[in-house]
Design a protein around this motif. Structure first.
Motif, PDB file in Angstrom:
ATOM      1  N   GLY A  33     -53.221  -6.877  54.611  1.00 37.33           N
ATOM      2  CA  GLY A  33     -53.229  -6.748  56.065  1.00 37.33           C
ATOM      3  C   GLY A  33     -52.280  -7.679  56.789  1.00 37.33           C
ATOM      4  O   GLY A  33     -52.273  -7.722  58.015  1.00 37.33           O
ATOM      5  N   THR A  34     -51.461  -8.443  56.047  1.00 36.19           N
ATOM      6  CA  THR A  34     -50.499  -9.335  56.692  1.00 36.19           C
ATOM      7  C   THR A  34     -49.088  -9.007  56.227  1.00 36.19           C
ATOM      8  O   THR A  34     -48.898  -8.263  55.269  1.00 36.19           O
ATOM      9  N   GLN A  35     -48.106  -9.595  56.912  1.00 33.43           N
ATOM     10  CA  GLN A  35     -46.711  -9.424  56.514  1.00 33.43           C
ATOM     11  C   GLN A  35     -46.115 -10.736  56.007  1.00 33.43           C
ATOM     12  O   GLN A  35     -44.906 -10.864  55.855  1.00 33.43           O
ATOM     13  N   TYR A  36     -46.982 -11.729  55.775  1.00 32.42           N
ATOM     14  CA  TYR A  36     -46.504 -13.041  55.341  1.00 32.42           C
ATOM     15  C   TYR A  36     -46.386 -13.108  53.818  1.00 32.42           C
ATOM     16  O   TYR A  36     -47.267 -12.658  53.098  1.00 32.42           O
ATOM     17  N   THR A  37     -45.292 -13.692  53.359  1.00 29.91           N
ATOM     18  CA  THR A  37     -45.077 -13.876  51.928  1.00 29.91           C
ATOM     19  C   THR A  37     -45.384 -15.320  51.559  1.00 29.91           C
ATOM     20  O   THR A  37     -44.863 -16.247  52.171  1.00 29.91           O
ATOM     21  N   ILE A  38     -46.240 -15.503  50.572  1.00 35.82           N
ATOM     22  CA  ILE A  38     -46.633 -16.834  50.107  1.00 35.82           C
ATOM     23  C   ILE A  38     -45.988 -17.094  48.746  1.00 35.82           C
ATOM     24  O   ILE A  38     -46.091 -16.249  47.846  1.00 35.82           O
ATOM     25  N   ILE A  39     -45.318 -18.221  48.603  1.00 32.83           N
ATOM     26  CA  ILE A  39     -44.860 -18.655  47.283  1.00 32.83           C
ATOM     27  C   ILE A  39     -46.007 -19.485  46.696  1.00 32.83           C
ATOM     28  O   ILE A  39     -46.333 -20.552  47.220  1.00 32.83           O
ATOM     29  N   PRO A  40     -46.686 -18.988  45.633  1.00 31.19           N
ATOM     30  CA  PRO A  40     -47.917 -19.642  45.164  1.00 31.19           C
ATOM     31  C   PRO A  40     -47.688 -21.010  44.537  1.00 31.19           C
ATOM     32  O   PRO A  40     -46.685 -21.242  43.862  1.00 31.19           O
ATOM     33  N   ARG A  41     -48.626 -21.899  44.787  1.00 29.67           N
ATOM     34  CA  ARG A  41     -48.683 -23.220  44.151  1.00 29.67           C
ATOM     35  C   ARG A  41     -49.992 -23.326  43.387  1.00 29.67           C
ATOM     36  O   ARG A  41     -50.817 -22.412  43.396  1.00 29.67           O
ATOM     37  N   GLY A  42     -50.241 -24.457  42.751  1.00 30.26           N
ATOM     38  CA  GLY A  42     -51.449 -24.623  41.940  1.00 30.26           C
ATOM     39  C   GLY A  42     -52.739 -24.412  42.694  1.00 30.26           C
ATOM     40  O   GLY A  42     -53.721 -23.908  42.139  1.00 30.26           O
ATOM     41  N   ASP A  43     -52.758 -24.756  43.994  1.00 30.54           N
ATOM     42  CA  ASP A  43     -53.992 -24.636  44.775  1.00 30.54           C
ATOM     43  C   ASP A  43     -54.094 -23.320  45.542  1.00 30.54           C
ATOM     44  O   ASP A  43     -55.021 -23.111  46.316  1.00 30.54           O
ATOM     45  N   THR A  44     -53.130 -22.402  45.327  1.00 28.36           N
ATOM     46  CA  THR A  44     -53.183 -21.088  45.991  1.00 28.36           C
ATOM     47  C   THR A  44     -54.243 -20.214  45.335  1.00 28.36           C
ATOM     48  O   THR A  44     -54.274 -20.072  44.111  1.00 28.36           O
ATOM     49  N   GLN A  45     -55.101 -19.635  46.151  1.00 28.79           N
ATOM     50  CA  GLN A  45     -56.210 -18.823  45.616  1.00 28.79           C
ATOM     51  C   GLN A  45     -55.853 -17.338  45.626  1.00 28.79           C
ATOM     52  O   GLN A  45     -55.289 -16.826  46.592  1.00 28.79           O
ATOM     53  N   PHE A  46     -56.174 -16.656  44.523  1.00 29.02           N
ATOM     54  CA  PHE A  46     -56.028 -15.204  44.463  1.00 29.02           C
ATOM     55  C   PHE A  46     -57.193 -14.557  45.221  1.00 29.02           C
ATOM     56  O   PHE A  46     -58.347 -14.950  45.030  1.00 29.02           O
ATOM     57  N   LYS A  47     -56.902 -13.565  46.055  1.00 28.13           N
ATOM     58  CA  LYS A  47     -57.949 -12.894  46.827  1.00 28.13           C
ATOM     59  C   LYS A  47     -57.881 -11.384  46.624  1.00 28.13           C
ATOM     60  O   LYS A  47     -56.819 -10.828  46.316  1.00 28.13           O
ATOM     61  N   GLU A  48     -59.027 -10.743  46.794  1.00 27.85           N
ATOM     62  CA  GLU A  48     -59.088  -9.278  46.681  1.00 27.85           C
ATOM     63  C   GLU A  48     -58.124  -8.643  47.682  1.00 27.85           C
ATOM     64  O   GLU A  48     -58.050  -9.050  48.839  1.00 27.85           O
ATOM     65  N   GLY A  49     -57.361  -7.650  47.231  1.00 29.93           N
ATOM     66  CA  GLY A  49     -56.415  -6.956  48.106  1.00 29.93           C
ATOM     67  C   GLY A  49     -55.033  -7.577  48.137  1.00 29.93           C
ATOM     68  O   GLY A  49     -54.101  -6.987  48.704  1.00 29.93           O
ATOM     69  N   ASP A  50     -54.884  -8.773  47.539  1.00 31.37           N
ATOM     70  CA  ASP A  50     -53.557  -9.402  47.484  1.00 31.37           C
ATOM     71  C   ASP A  50     -52.569  -8.498  46.750  1.00 31.37           C
ATOM     72  O   ASP A  50     -52.916  -7.925  45.712  1.00 31.37           O
ATOM     73  N   ASN A  51     -51.361  -8.372  47.287  1.00 24.94           N
ATOM     74  CA  ASN A  51     -50.269  -7.757  46.531  1.00 24.94           C
ATOM     75  C   ASN A  51     -49.509  -8.907  45.875  1.00 24.94           C
ATOM     76  O   ASN A  51     -48.901  -9.724  46.560  1.00 24.94           O
ATOM     77  N   VAL A  52     -49.589  -9.009  44.546  1.00 30.55           N
ATOM     78  CA  VAL A  52     -49.042 -10.161  43.834  1.00 30.55           C
ATOM     79  C   VAL A  52     -47.867  -9.731  42.957  1.00 30.55           C
ATOM     80  O   VAL A  52     -47.935  -8.717  42.262  1.00 30.55           O
ATOM     81  N   VAL A  53     -46.800 -10.522  43.011  1.00 34.13           N
ATOM     82  CA  VAL A  53     -45.627 -10.285  42.169  1.00 34.13           C
ATOM     83  C   VAL A  53     -45.662 -11.296  41.027  1.00 34.13           C
ATOM     84  O   VAL A  53     -45.856 -12.492  41.251  1.00 34.13           O
ATOM     85  N   PHE A  54     -45.504 -10.812  39.806  1.00 33.86           N
ATOM     86  CA  PHE A  54     -45.517 -11.657  38.608  1.00 33.86           C
ATOM     87  C   PHE A  54     -44.193 -11.539  37.865  1.00 33.86           C
ATOM     88  O   PHE A  54     -43.534 -10.503  37.910  1.00 33.86           O
TER      89      PHE A  54
END
Length: 449
Positions: free
Chosen positions: A190-211
């Protein structure tokens, strides 16, 4: 950089738009006054009305001092001619858009570099290759290979049942220590913000994640997220365009049951003559009864590549409602990308974006081997070659002064991919895959000069 673009069509305008955002010095040449007026009013660039094969026009654009000439008119003959002339007049580097993919296949044999053409690109061929890769990675929404698959970028949406939802990156790494993938970008539902994950970044339901995954990582991701990498056997393609033809031709070498639906009768007969291993059907793919007659429900994948974006989207939604697991739609409107996952289509592809990605690596500083922009995300994925002079060379990743808005996804050494963590030491000739937000690109580039 001083960049001249010949052709203000969809690819040329899109390139000029992206490059002007980066404060590059852009000159756009075209014979169409309306296209140039629109570009002049909307972009901070210089426009010149005229034929790009004219030496006078090229000199007016100051071709002799240009860093890059990109010829992307609708005529491949014009593009080749413009590149040859530009190189003779002093252009540092030239790129030509072509539609005949045989020219790319036999590029070295034909000696295009000797003629003055440094690179050939075919948006249609890029789109067909993208579709084939997406079918090979059918569990994922998006995919991109580095060095023939030594490292692969994949993206997916996390369901509630994914085993690491609710956990931080660091917690997930402790629970699953032997995995062969790392997250490099997250877009919250539901957002347009891109997060560059760090160690304390939490995975949440509905996240679109790039690996980024190394060998075996894709299957591990499927296991942990509950996705199924379906074996593709039956494919239906809507639209006998250049992309439809190339896709059907290439897929028929791999998959046993390919059906292609083309509305134009004459075109359908031509395709049937050329594609002996493909069942070509003359009919309107918007007709649901026709799709049912051709056993749409038995298809593993449905690919819509007509010239109409809305037709492609609607037919993919029909296919999805009939239980087809993998749907891919070709769209021209960039704004549709933001809607793809919310409306239920697995993947949208865009020729302009694919061509721009291919060309953009020549604009980046440092030894950029490959580059792609992440769909729906404001981030770039770049593959750098490490030189002896690079600041990153002979350092542990954790000791590199890396910006917070960028992350190393993996390293390719001697043809083998590694999902490298902090204790990995970067060596000369390594190929390093980096994901970064636009604001950190210049800082990242400096590490690889």
């Amino acid at each position: 950089m001083k960049i001249i673009i010949a052709g203000a069509g969809e690819v040329g305008f899109h390139l000029a738009k992206l490059l002007s955002y980066e404060s590059q010095e852009i000159t756009l040449i075209d014979t169409n006054k309306d296209s140039l007026t629109y570009a002049d009013n909307h972009l901070d660039i210089k426009v010149i009305k005229g034929d790009a094969t004219s030496i006078a026009i090229l000199k007016e654009a100051k071709i002799e001092t240009s860093d890059l000439l990109i010829a992307v008119t609708s005529s491949e003959t014009t593009n080749i001619t413009v590149c040859v002339l530009s190189k003779q007049l002093g252009a540092n580097r030239t790129i030509a858009r072509i539609s005949n993919t045989e020219l790319i296949t036999h590029k070295d044999e034909l000696g295009f570099t000797k003629l003055g053409i440094d690179e050939l690109i075919s948006p249609e061929s890029l789109a067909a290759s993208e579709i084939e890769l997406l079918l090979n990675q059918s569990a994922f929404n998006d995919s991109y290979e580095f060095e023939g698959g030594a490292l692969t970028m994949v993206s997916l949406s996390l369901s509630r049942t994914a085993l690491f939802v609710g956990k931080t990156v660091k917690e997930a790494a402790k629970i699953f220590p032997e995995i062969h993938f790392v997250p490099i970008a997250i877009q919250r539902f539901g957002t347009q913000y891109t997060i560059i994950p760090r160690g304390d970044t939490q995975f949440k339901e509905g996240d679109n994640v790039v690996f980024i995954t190394s060998e075996g990582g894709g299957q591990e991701l499927c296991t942990l997220t509950g996705k199924i990498n379906t074996e593709i056997r039956n494919v239906m393609i809507l639209g006998g365009s250049k992309i439809g033809y190339k896709t059907a031709r290439d897929l028929s070498k791999v998959y046993s049951n390919i059906k292609l639906i083309e509305k134009d009768k004459e075109r359908a007969f031509d395709l049937a003559d050329e594609l002996s291993d493909v069942l070509v059907i003359n009919g309107d793919g918007r007709n649901v009864d026709l799709l049912d007659e051709e056993n749409l429900t038995e298809m593993d994948a449905f690919i819509a590549v007509t010239g109409n974006s809305e037709t492609n989207i609607m037919s993919c939604l029909v296919a999805k409602s009939k239980g087809v697991r993998k749907t891919i739609a070709l769209v021209e409107n960039m704004d549709y990308f933001e809607l793809s996952h919310s409306i239920g289509i697995d993947t949208l592809i865009n020729k302009k974006l694919l061509a721009a990605n291919n060309i953009f690596r020549y604009i980046r500083k440092g030894e950029v081997i490959a580059m792609t922009r992440l769909n729906n995300m404001n981030a770039e994925l770049l593959e750098f070659q490490v030189k002896p002079t690079s600041k990153i060379c002979n350092k542990l990743i954790k000791d590199v002064d890396f910006p917070r808005s960028a992350i190393i996804g993996g390293v390719i050494r001697n043809g083998n991919g590694h999902t490298a963590l902090g204790d990995f030491k970067i060596s000369v000739a390594d190929k390093v895959v980096v994901c970064c937000l636009p604001r950190s690109i210049k800082q990242v580039e400096k590490l690889f000069l």
